[in-house]
Design a protein around this motif. Structure first.
Motif, PDB file in Angstrom:
ATOM      1  N   UNK A  82       1.599  20.854  -4.186  1.00 50.32           N
ATOM      2  CA  UNK A  82       2.733  19.772  -4.533  1.00 50.32           C
ATOM      3  C   UNK A  82       2.021  18.281  -4.094  1.00 50.32           C
ATOM      4  N   UNK A  83       2.769  17.441  -4.822  1.00 54.27           N
ATOM      5  CA  UNK A  83       2.499  15.962  -4.420  1.00 54.27           C
ATOM      6  C   UNK A  83       2.796  15.691  -3.142  1.00 54.27           C
ATOM      7  N   UNK A  84       1.907  14.933  -2.232  1.00 52.18           N
ATOM      8  CA  UNK A  84       2.202  14.369  -1.142  1.00 52.18           C
ATOM      9  C   UNK A  84       2.210  13.059  -0.961  1.00 52.18           C
ATOM     10  N   UNK A  85       2.766  12.526  -0.077  1.00 57.87           N
ATOM     11  CA  UNK A  85       3.133  10.958  -0.098  1.00 57.87           C
ATOM     12  C   UNK A  85       2.426  10.414   1.477  1.00 57.87           C
ATOM     13  N   UNK A  86       1.933   9.344   1.386  1.00 60.02           N
ATOM     14  CA  UNK A  86       1.267   8.750   2.612  1.00 60.02           C
ATOM     15  C   UNK A  86       2.370   7.829   3.111  1.00 60.02           C
ATOM     16  N   UNK A  87       2.606   8.331   4.441  1.00 65.17           N
ATOM     17  CA  UNK A  87       3.410   7.820   5.625  1.00 65.17           C
ATOM     18  C   UNK A  87       2.854   6.658   6.406  1.00 65.17           C
ATOM     19  N   UNK A  88       1.524   6.955   6.794  1.00 62.81           N
ATOM     20  CA  UNK A  88       1.010   5.968   7.639  1.00 62.81           C
ATOM     21  C   UNK A  88      -0.407   5.856   7.464  1.00 62.81           C
ATOM     22  N   UNK A  89      -1.215   4.880   7.424  1.00 65.45           N
ATOM     23  CA  UNK A  89      -2.440   4.597   7.388  1.00 65.45           C
ATOM     24  C   UNK A  89      -3.207   4.026   8.743  1.00 65.45           C
ATOM     25  N   UNK A  90      -4.219   4.559   9.172  1.00 65.65           N
ATOM     26  CA  UNK A  90      -5.296   4.230  10.377  1.00 65.65           C
ATOM     27  C   UNK A  90      -6.275   3.799  10.008  1.00 65.65           C
ATOM     28  N   UNK A  91      -6.756   2.498   9.573  1.00 62.31           N
ATOM     29  CA  UNK A  91      -7.817   2.172   9.122  1.00 62.31           C
ATOM     30  C   UNK A  91      -9.022   1.777   9.977  1.00 62.31           C
ATOM     31  N   UNK A  92      -8.705   2.187  11.525  1.00 57.53           N
ATOM     32  CA  UNK A  92      -9.831   1.696  12.333  1.00 57.53           C
ATOM     33  C   UNK A  92     -11.098   2.130  12.049  1.00 57.53           C
ATOM     34  N   UNK A  93     -12.141   1.049  12.309  1.00 58.91           N
ATOM     35  CA  UNK A  93     -13.393   1.229  11.998  1.00 58.91           C
ATOM     36  C   UNK A  93     -13.726   1.617  10.521  1.00 58.91           C
ATOM     37  N   UNK A  94     -12.790   1.516   9.748  1.00 59.54           N
ATOM     38  CA  UNK A  94     -13.333   1.921   8.426  1.00 59.54           C
ATOM     39  C   UNK A  94     -14.075   0.698   7.534  1.00 59.54           C
ATOM     40  N   UNK A  95     -14.433   1.113   6.279  1.00 63.43           N
ATOM     41  CA  UNK A  95     -15.153   0.316   5.594  1.00 63.43           C
ATOM     42  C   UNK A  95     -14.028  -0.228   4.275  1.00 63.43           C
ATOM     43  N   UNK A  96     -12.826  -0.212   4.526  1.00 56.62           N
ATOM     44  CA  UNK A  96     -12.090  -0.739   3.476  1.00 56.62           C
ATOM     45  C   UNK A  96     -12.189  -2.229   3.260  1.00 56.62           C
ATOM     46  N   UNK A  97     -12.042  -2.728   2.217  1.00 55.60           N
ATOM     47  CA  UNK A  97     -11.942  -3.951   1.795  1.00 55.60           C
ATOM     48  C   UNK A  97     -10.880  -4.443   1.029  1.00 55.60           C
ATOM     49  N   UNK A  98     -10.579  -5.721   0.624  1.00 58.93           N
ATOM     50  CA  UNK A  98      -9.458  -6.157  -0.301  1.00 58.93           C
ATOM     51  C   UNK A  98      -9.477  -5.663  -1.519  1.00 58.93           C
ATOM     52  N   UNK A  99     -10.851  -5.298  -2.102  1.00 62.90           N
ATOM     53  CA  UNK A  99     -11.017  -4.848  -3.327  1.00 62.90           C
ATOM     54  C   UNK A  99     -10.286  -3.654  -3.711  1.00 62.90           C
ATOM     55  N   UNK A 100      -9.795  -2.795  -2.629  1.00 64.59           N
ATOM     56  CA  UNK A 100      -9.230  -1.709  -2.500  1.00 64.59           C
ATOM     57  C   UNK A 100      -7.585  -1.672  -2.331  1.00 64.59           C
ATOM     58  N   UNK A 101      -7.292  -2.695  -1.899  1.00 64.22           N
ATOM     59  CA  UNK A 101      -5.905  -2.825  -1.431  1.00 64.22           C
ATOM     60  C   UNK A 101      -4.869  -2.770  -2.711  1.00 64.22           C
ATOM     61  N   UNK A 102      -5.209  -2.940  -3.924  1.00 68.02           N
ATOM     62  CA  UNK A 102      -4.199  -2.733  -4.908  1.00 68.02           C
ATOM     63  C   UNK A 102      -3.972  -1.037  -4.963  1.00 68.02           C
ATOM     64  N   UNK A 103      -4.883  -0.269  -4.356  1.00 74.61           N
ATOM     65  CA  UNK A 103      -4.240   1.262  -4.279  1.00 74.61           C
ATOM     66  C   UNK A 103      -3.067   1.429  -3.642  1.00 74.61           C
ATOM     67  N   UNK A 104      -2.578   0.326  -3.051  1.00 72.43           N
ATOM     68  CA  UNK A 104      -1.195   0.742  -2.311  1.00 72.43           C
ATOM     69  C   UNK A 104      -0.092   0.595  -3.231  1.00 72.43           C
ATOM     70  N   UNK A 105      -0.282   0.213  -4.656  1.00 78.35           N
ATOM     71  CA  UNK A 105       0.828   0.002  -5.589  1.00 78.35           C
ATOM     72  C   UNK A 105       1.167   1.587  -5.693  1.00 78.35           C
ATOM     73  N   UNK A 106       2.416   1.633  -5.967  1.00 76.69           N
ATOM     74  CA  UNK A 106       3.058   2.931  -6.034  1.00 76.69           C
ATOM     75  C   UNK A 106       3.218   3.964  -4.921  1.00 76.69           C
ATOM     76  N   UNK A 107       2.859   3.423  -3.711  1.00 74.19           N
ATOM     77  CA  UNK A 107       2.894   4.194  -2.489  1.00 74.19           C
ATOM     78  C   UNK A 107       4.063   3.803  -1.895  1.00 74.19           C
TER      79      UNK A 107
END
Length: 194
Positions: A82-107
């Motif tokens: 079944x579909x799960x939904x994100x409640x919290x994000x811990x991006x400590x020491x990650x390689x995320x960049x602003x190019x990926x932030x549009x992924x938050x749409x719909x969350x």
């Protein structure tokens, strides 16, 4: 060894954090790992696609349905579950960049985000957090060396925040101005800037 570990080891051996603005080859690889794949979002839904992006780049997610925390991309559940939904994000020491932030749409359930030691998070990432303005209650931005006060002023759009923690931001030249502006614009939020 996962993609994030390879990138992290390579990055730490070759690129000092203060030189990120030179747009190295590794930076362009990071963009590739952060880019939004609209086809994938349609295929698996926004929360799953967002989780894949975050985990692929070394972050962790907490699922709303069962409270479990997932930090291993290879441990993502099968698509039949079944579909799960994100409640919290811990991006400590990650390689995320602003190019990926549009992924938050719909969350629609993310209420906490931690951006700690995120080398590739730069000013353009901060306005994207407004995507989460209806649900985000706790935001921590710490030791993100490429964020200036100009970007932090955009946090005033996060009107549902209850706690905002800002720490170790060397690009911010006037902490007191940032603190004053955010305290005024977010009256229901406990704003901490050290």
């Amino acid at each position: 060894m996962g993609t994030h570990a390879i990138l992290k080891n390579f990055r730490s051996s070759l690129i000092p954090a203060h030189s990120i603005s030179h747009r190295s080859f590794l930076y362009w690889i990071t963009i590739m790992f952060n880019r939004v794949d609209e086809k994938r979002v349609k295929e698996v839904g926004p929360d799953r696609a967002c989780a894949e992006w975050l985990l692929r780049n070394g972050a962790a997610v907490k699922w709303r349905e069962d409270g479990s925390i997932l930090s291993d991309y290879n441990a993502l559940s099968s698509l039949e579950e079944p579909q799960k939904h994100i409640e919290a994000v811990d991006a400590t020491d990650s390689s995320i960049s602003y190019h990926g932030f549009p992924h938050f749409h719909g969350c629609n359930y993310i209420n906490e985000v931690k951006l700690v030691n995120c080398t590739y998070v730069e000013d353009p990432a901060i306005p994207y957090l407004a995507i989460l303005k209806n649900t985000l209650k706790h935001l921590e931005i710490s030791n993100c060396l490429n964020i200036s006060e100009k970007a932090l002023f955009d946090l005033d759009k996060l009107t549902n925040l209850k706690k905002l923690e800002l720490r170790d931001m060397p690009q911010v030249k006037n902490k007191s101005e940032v603190l004053e502006k955010l305290t005024k614009s977010l009256p229901d939020c406990n704003v901490i800037f050290t």
